[in-house]
Design a protein around this motif. Structure first.
Motif, PDB file in Angstrom:
ATOM      1  N   SER B 235     106.027 -49.964 -28.830  1.00  0.00           N
ATOM      2  CA  SER B 235     106.925 -48.800 -28.794  1.00  0.00           C
ATOM      3  C   SER B 235     107.847 -48.946 -27.593  1.00  0.00           C
ATOM      4  O   SER B 235     107.435 -49.433 -26.542  1.00  0.00           O
ATOM      5  N   MET B 236     109.094 -48.517 -27.794  1.00  0.00           N
ATOM      6  CA  MET B 236     110.084 -48.580 -26.711  1.00  0.00           C
ATOM      7  C   MET B 236     110.403 -47.163 -26.246  1.00  0.00           C
ATOM      8  O   MET B 236     110.738 -46.300 -27.051  1.00  0.00           O
ATOM      9  N   VAL B 237     110.327 -46.978 -24.943  1.00  0.00           N
ATOM     10  CA  VAL B 237     110.638 -45.674 -24.344  1.00  0.00           C
ATOM     11  C   VAL B 237     111.889 -45.837 -23.483  1.00  0.00           C
ATOM     12  O   VAL B 237     112.038 -46.854 -22.804  1.00  0.00           O
ATOM     13  N   ILE B 247     103.929 -40.851 -25.029  1.00  0.00           N
ATOM     14  CA  ILE B 247     103.864 -42.179 -25.655  1.00  0.00           C
ATOM     15  C   ILE B 247     103.218 -43.189 -24.705  1.00  0.00           C
ATOM     16  O   ILE B 247     102.373 -43.982 -25.114  1.00  0.00           O
ATOM     17  N   GLU B 250      99.475 -43.567 -24.549  1.00  0.00           N
ATOM     18  CA  GLU B 250      98.757 -44.218 -25.651  1.00  0.00           C
ATOM     19  C   GLU B 250      98.691 -45.740 -25.468  1.00  0.00           C
ATOM     20  O   GLU B 250      98.105 -46.446 -26.283  1.00  0.00           O
TER      21      GLU B 250
END
Lengths: 345, 345
Positions: B235-237, B247, B250
């Motif tokens: 995932s990219m934040v 996010i 996790e």
């Protein structure tokens, strides 16, 4: 062709209203995208999800492509030309090629098909692609996938000139898609269609949690990159993901590109999610509902439609969702390529 | 150079044990990566996280690069050469260039620096890069970023030949990194170093939840692509992510590439997470602890170290974590490039 354009325009104008501010063509990246009024607003149908149909959107894109090609022909006496390469005799590939040829014909794109035998040598195929690369009358080249096992797919796809790579699979175009601030010459058709579908239905992408299931170069991977460019918070789910339903159930926007019928169940979805189904799976149907026309098979998506419709706020059907929009985007890419070649952009 | 190699080897052999099965060089993609025994096993230190130091790993890589260069020189009488381009007189850029030159010197890579004035014309810079592209004695080219505002960074970075793009920022290399089954000539140094750091500490990547904060082409973006290639669920934040801490909490593996000191707090982390800090931020220190040597500033990462150490299971320090490994990977990439050029791979 003018008669064909007129007929298409007439048919379309009866079925869809087109806002005058649409700017459909060109790569739909947020930094160069001209926003427009939502064409179709998703409407809840009772307690069920709104259906995000692709046919009207595809028709509208086709109309615009046809109009531009008409102007191009009138102005400079030239039209776009797409070369398609088919190796072997897979029935599904033949169907895909047939659909692309039909769509090209509808909008006035000239086509050329090179058909090679299943056991053709790699050099033979490379020679065909190289010839198309050199031919200035050809603006787009598609090598229909999958290729037979003995051929090196990556090598062959890299041999397509990036300037004619209307599928957007060349690493040069993929790299430019991945990197913010850069503009690929072409974006793969399914992801481009996915963004088009969302924007036309008035879905805001920036800041949304987007989860993409599958990471093929045709669908999942470039979709994740394009969502990134549109400033969504993107997660990728794939075969090695543990508890995929835990991640998918956080998605405001879920894209399925798996290639397995009904794998995405209702309990994988967040209540109110927007679901884009890129799957096209042929499944055998129950003998009781067998009919001659379907030959015992039906096309279904990756998402379990009956379950998803009760949870999602909007959902693309299969067939009639992403399929038509994806093909329309191929036409748009081919037109773009011709415009680059003719110095019109 | 032989004397220098001997000295380095001697120094290193006293400080680190090297498993004989290591295969450090070349792009570290899972499909072509030769696995090796963990060099350093992360060990909990009381209740605190294990510290994933980068200095010993960097030394080990440098030793191997120096050894290969020694063999190269003995065998064919040639050594790798890196050209560095510096525009303007930013102090941080000068420091980065200085560190790279020093590291090259340690392992026996020849260097050449082109220094251009802050107000140089774009053509002038392009001419320098083009000259380096054509020079067969140069194997790697680095254009130190950031460039002054009046220069088109994307255009200039694209002018570096992909065959000499040891930073791995060319779209062709980035596209090949993004697409599974393809092999980029070079992988950007920080992401390559990040994977090296994890693998050497025995961290399994496949199937893990990896969250990358930041999406620069230097760090976050290629790290996410490389994690993908290693089959993590990524995932990219970024700046548009709502509730980023939800996010990040996790993540089994968290990578921070933000450029803001201490932005990642302890409560952003999952208990037991592995944290890779790519940040290098200069912060003013309290007058009370001012000392002449630091000139009132200290280097700190993106992760709040004091908080993270109580939650994470392992953590890279700043300085002394990713920095040295990143520079070592530049040496590795430059050696690879020379090996390609000399037909040794």
């Amino acid at each position: 062709m003018r008669a064909r354009c007129r007929m298409l325009r007439k048919a379309l104008l009866h079925s869809v209203s087109i806002p005058s501010s649409c700017a459909l063509l060109g790569p739909n990246l947020p930094d160069i995208w001209v926003s427009f009024l939502p064409l179709l607003r998703a409407k809840p149908n009772g307690h069920n999800a709104a259906i995000l149909g692709g046919k009207l959107i595809a028709q509208d894109i086709k109309l615009k492509v046809a109009e531009e090609i008409g102007r191009m022909k009138n102005g400079i006496g030239k039209i776009p030309k797409l070369a398609l390469v088919l190796v072997g005799d897979r029935k599904d590939s033949q169907t895909f090629i047939h659909n692309k040829l039909k769509a090209c014909d509808q909008v006035g794109i000239e086509t050329l098909v090179a058909q090679l035998p299943e056991n053709c040598a790699e050099k033979e195929l490379i020679d065909v692609v190289t010839g198309f690369n050199k031919d200035p009358t050809i603006h787009g080249i598609i090598v229909q996938l999958p290729l037979p096992q003995h051929l090196d797919e990556e090598y062959i796809m890299s041999s397509v000139s990036p300037e004619k790579d209307v599928d957007g699979f060349h690493p040069h175009n993929m790299g430019n898609l991945a990197m913010r601030g850069r503009k690929p010459l072409f974006i793969p058709c399914a992801p481009k269609g996915c963004i088009e579908m969302l924007l036309r239905h008035g879905v805001e992408i920036k800041g949304k949690r987007a989860v993409v299931i599958g990471r093929s170069k045709i669908g999942g991977l470039p979709t994740s990159l394009l969502f990134q460019r549109h400033h969504a918070t993107v997660s990728m789910v794939h075969a090695f993901t543990k508890n995929p339903e835990q991640i998918t159930s956080e998605a405001d926007i879920l894209v399925a590109d798996v290639g397995m019928a009904n794998i995405v169940r209702g309990n994988w979805l967040k209540q109110g999610a927007i679901v884009i189904d890129m799957g096209t799976n042929q499944v055998k149907i129950n003998d009781e509902i067998y009919d001659q026309r379907s030959q015992g098979f039906q096309i279904t998506g990756d998402v379990c439609y009956e379950e998803a419709i009760k949870v999602a706020s909007a959902l693309t059907p299969v067939p009639g969702g992403m399929g038509p929009v994806t093909i329309a985007m191929l036409l748009s890419n081919t037109l773009d390529s011709a415009k680059y070649a003719f110095g019109l952009v």
